[in-house]
Each structure stands twice: as structure tokens, then as C-alpha cells.
Write an enzyme that holds these catalytic residues in place. Structure first.
Site, mmCIF file in Angstrom:
data_model
loop_
_atom_site.group_PDB
_atom_site.id
_atom_site.type_symbol
_atom_site.label_atom_id
_atom_site.label_comp_id
_atom_site.label_asym_id
_atom_site.label_seq_id
_atom_site.Cartn_x
_atom_site.Cartn_y
_atom_site.Cartn_z
ATOM 1 N N ASP A 10 0.872 -1.174 0.000
ATOM 2 C CA ASP A 10 0.000 0.000 0.000
ATOM 3 C C ASP A 10 0.911 1.226 0.000
ATOM 4 O OD1 ASP A 10 -2.410 1.573 0.305
ATOM 5 O OD2 ASP A 10 -1.846 1.886 2.386
ATOM 6 N N SER A 11 0.315 2.401 -0.125
ATOM 7 C CA SER A 11 1.123 3.626 -0.078
ATOM 8 C C SER A 11 1.637 3.911 1.336
ATOM 9 C CB SER A 11 0.283 4.801 -0.558
ATOM 10 O OG SER A 11 -0.838 4.949 0.290
ATOM 11 N N CYS A 73 -4.646 -1.558 -1.695
ATOM 12 C CA CYS A 73 -4.729 -0.124 -1.949
ATOM 13 C C CYS A 73 -5.815 0.120 -2.990
ATOM 14 C CB CYS A 73 -3.369 0.348 -2.460
ATOM 15 S SG CYS A 73 -3.354 2.079 -2.956
ATOM 16 N N GLU A 151 -2.387 8.973 8.426
ATOM 17 C CA GLU A 151 -0.917 8.878 8.437
ATOM 18 C C GLU A 151 -0.320 9.689 9.587
ATOM 19 O OE1 GLU A 151 1.409 7.096 6.535
ATOM 20 O OE2 GLU A 151 -0.247 6.009 5.600
ATOM 21 N N CYS A 185 -10.972 3.041 0.374
ATOM 22 C CA CYS A 185 -9.523 3.225 0.517
ATOM 23 C C CYS A 185 -9.144 2.446 1.773
ATOM 24 C CB CYS A 185 -9.218 4.704 0.693
ATOM 25 S SG CYS A 185 -7.559 5.051 1.314
ATOM 26 N N HIS A 187 -7.002 2.902 3.911
ATOM 27 C CA HIS A 187 -6.705 3.717 5.100
ATOM 28 C C HIS A 187 -7.977 3.972 5.925
ATOM 29 C CE1 HIS A 187 -2.826 4.739 3.315
ATOM 30 N NE2 HIS A 187 -2.509 5.420 4.403
HETATM 31 N N1 DGL Z 1 -4.655 3.196 1.061
HETATM 32 C C1 DGL Z 1 -4.723 3.635 -0.265
HETATM 33 C C2 DGL Z 1 -6.013 3.379 -0.950
HETATM 34 O O1 DGL Z 1 -6.601 2.380 -0.609
HETATM 35 C C3 DGL Z 1 -3.922 4.807 -0.701
HETATM 36 C C4 DGL Z 1 -4.238 6.117 -0.162
HETATM 37 C C5 DGL Z 1 -3.316 7.170 -0.695
HETATM 38 O O2 DGL Z 1 -2.114 6.943 -0.690
HETATM 39 O O3 DGL Z 1 -3.804 8.216 -1.139
HETATM 40 O O4 DGL Z 1 -6.457 4.086 -1.809
#
Ligand code: DGL
Length: 277
Positions: A10-11, A73, A151, A185, A187
């Protein structure tokens, strides 16, 4: 029996929502996790950049001889999910498993989707939902401030800052009469309790990290790739920026001490040329 690790990326912290579920469902599997913390967020970037990043992330995991790759992600799955088709190993993103779970959950055929700007712009969830049931009404909203909140450790349902950002983005759903909301997402499940507080108990929240882990478990089983080992699996984390920040948040979220298992890698050193079928 295949004891090679499962590769998850993931990011940043978001993919830990899938890791948490895999640890629970498949405690004997080894996991290699990459969080691209040096380049987070992905969701505000162009499709070309997201594809470039995703290829490097996958190349890194391939260098670790993983048996399967999970793009945990929503942004990568939406903008670069096609990359997985050419890989010589099983691959899954988050969009299809999450859309499937939401279609099963809705009773009034009205589903909300929240995600990064890149994910919402791509229309990926709407398309996946309509492939399953074209009669479902889909309401979408991007929430660009959610990833920076997570984050930076702002996830508490008691924080006025967190709640007011959530209210700002989720207001349109109050009138839409949805009974299901996709946290599109990975996150966003870290904000689960705060989102629940704003949306109320009657709206079912679909956790994209969790649903993807459930689907990955099914894929491993189907392809006969389970480790079937009695030994507890190991979990190794790699990041592309400071180890400390990630470790602190990972420890809280996974409720385990990850300190000795987090390492830095230079992700830019990985080529965009993937090992293909
Ligand atoms: N967790 C990620 C997603 O599911 C990436 C969020 C991001 O880096 O903007 O989209």
C-alpha cells in the site's frame, strides 16, 4: 504446502487493515508488507504516476519471492489493477472483493462509496457493483483529507478534528438514504469508529482491507498455495521513509510490537520492468 510469503503493499499504513485480517485468518502464513511511506499519498496523483509506483512496489515484492501479491490499496487497484493480469503469480486488488461484499450487504440497493480522488475519478467501484447488479444506485465521494489524518495518527472517534473532517465529506450521504457504505480506501477502516459515529448504526460499513484479505484466503486455498504449517508465520515490514513513524502506528493498529521487523528500502532502485507470465 507452500511456505513462501504473501506480498502485500500500500502507499502507507492502509494495507495494514488487510494484514490484520490475514494474521487472524491465516496465522501460519509468512507476510512481507511494503508501505510506500516516502511517496504517500497516491490518491492525489496522476494515473501514470500511480502505475509507475505500483510497478516498482510489485517489483520489490517479486524480489522477495512471494507466492501471491495483494495490492491492499484502492487507488492502485482502481488506476493500475490491470498490471496484475500479466504477473506470473496470483494477484488481487481491493475493488472486486469489496464491491461483492457491499452488493451482498445492501437491502435497499443504495450504496455509498468513499475513496481517494483517483479512485472516485476512475469509477472503479461503481463499475464493479454494476457488473454484479446494474440495479443498485451508487453514490460516490472522494475524501482527500482522510489519508493525511490517518498517516498523522488522527483516528480517534473522540477527536473533534477527525469528526468535523468526516462530517464535511459525508454530509451528502445523509440525504442519499444509503444502507451500505464502502470504505474504498484501505486507510479508511482506521477511521471506522469515527465514521460509524457520524453515519449512525443503520449504515453498514464495508472494510476494503478485510474483504480483500478474505478473498485472498479463498484464492490461496483454491490454488493450493496454503502453507499448512503448524509454525506461527512471520511478518516483515518494509517502508520507504522513516521506520519510527510507521512502527509506532503499526504497533497500535496491529496490537503487536513490530519494532524489530521494520526495515527501510530504496523503492526508487526498483525497476518498472516486472517479471511477467
Ligand atoms: N490506502 C490507499 C487506498 O486504498 C492509498 C491512499 C493514498 O495513498 O492516497 O487508496
Amino acid at each position: 504446502m507452500d511456505t513462501r510469503p504473501i506480498g502485500i503493499f500500500d502507499s502507507g499504513l492502509g494495507g495494514l487493515t488487510a494484514v490484520k485480517e490475514i494474521l487472524h485468518l491465516l496465522p501460519n502464513e509468512n507476510i512481507i508488507y511494503f508501505g510506500d511511506t516516502g511517496r504517500v499519498p497516491y490518491g492525489t496523483r496522476s494515473k501514470e504516476t500511480i502505475i509507475k509506483y505500483a510497478k516498482q512496489d510489485i517489483a520489490f515484492l517479486q524480489s522477495k519471492q512471494v507466492k501471491m501479491i495483494i495490492a491492499a490499496c484502492g487507488t492502485v487497484s482502481s488506476a493500475a489493477g490491470h498490471i496484475g493480469n500479466a504477473l506470473p503469480l496470483p494477484f488481487t486488488g481491493v475493488v472486486k472483493p469489496t464491491a461483492q461484499a457491499a452488493c451482498l450487504a445492501t437491502k435497499n440497493q443504495r450504496i455509498g462509496v468513499i475513496g481517494t480522488t483517483a479512485t472516485i475519478k476512475s469509477g472503479s467501484y461503481k463499475q464493479a457493483i454494476h457488473e454484479i447488479n446494474p440495479g443498485i444506485q451508487v453514490f460516490m465521494q472522494d475524501c482527500p483529507l482522510f489519508v493525511p489524518l490517518v498517516e498523522n495518527g488522527f483516528t480517534s472517534p473522540d477527536s473533534e478534528i477527525v469528526l468535523s473532517v468526516i462530517r464535511h465529506y459525508l454530509q451528502p450521504f445523509q440525504q442519499a438514504d444509503i444502507d451500505t457504505l464502502i470504505l474504498g480506501c484501505t486507510h479508511y477502516p482506521l477511521l471506522y469508529h469515527a465514521i460509524k459515529k457520524v453515519m449512525g448504526k443503520d449504515v453498514f460499513l464495508v472494510d476494503s482491507g478485510r474483504e480483500t484479505a478474505v478473498y485472498a484466503t479463498y484464492l490461496l486455498e483454491k490454488q493450493n498455495l496454503r502453507s499448512n504449517n503448524n509454525k506461527k508465520g512471520s511478518c516483515t515490514f518494509y517502508v520507504s521513509d522513516s521506520i519510527e513513524g510507521f512502527t509506532q502506528s503499526a504497533n497500535i493498529f496491529l496490537q503487536k510490537n513490530t519494532a524489530k521487523t521494520v526495515a527501510y528500502i530504496d523503492i526508487e532502485a526498483f525497476s518498472q520492468n516486472l517479471t511477467k507470465k
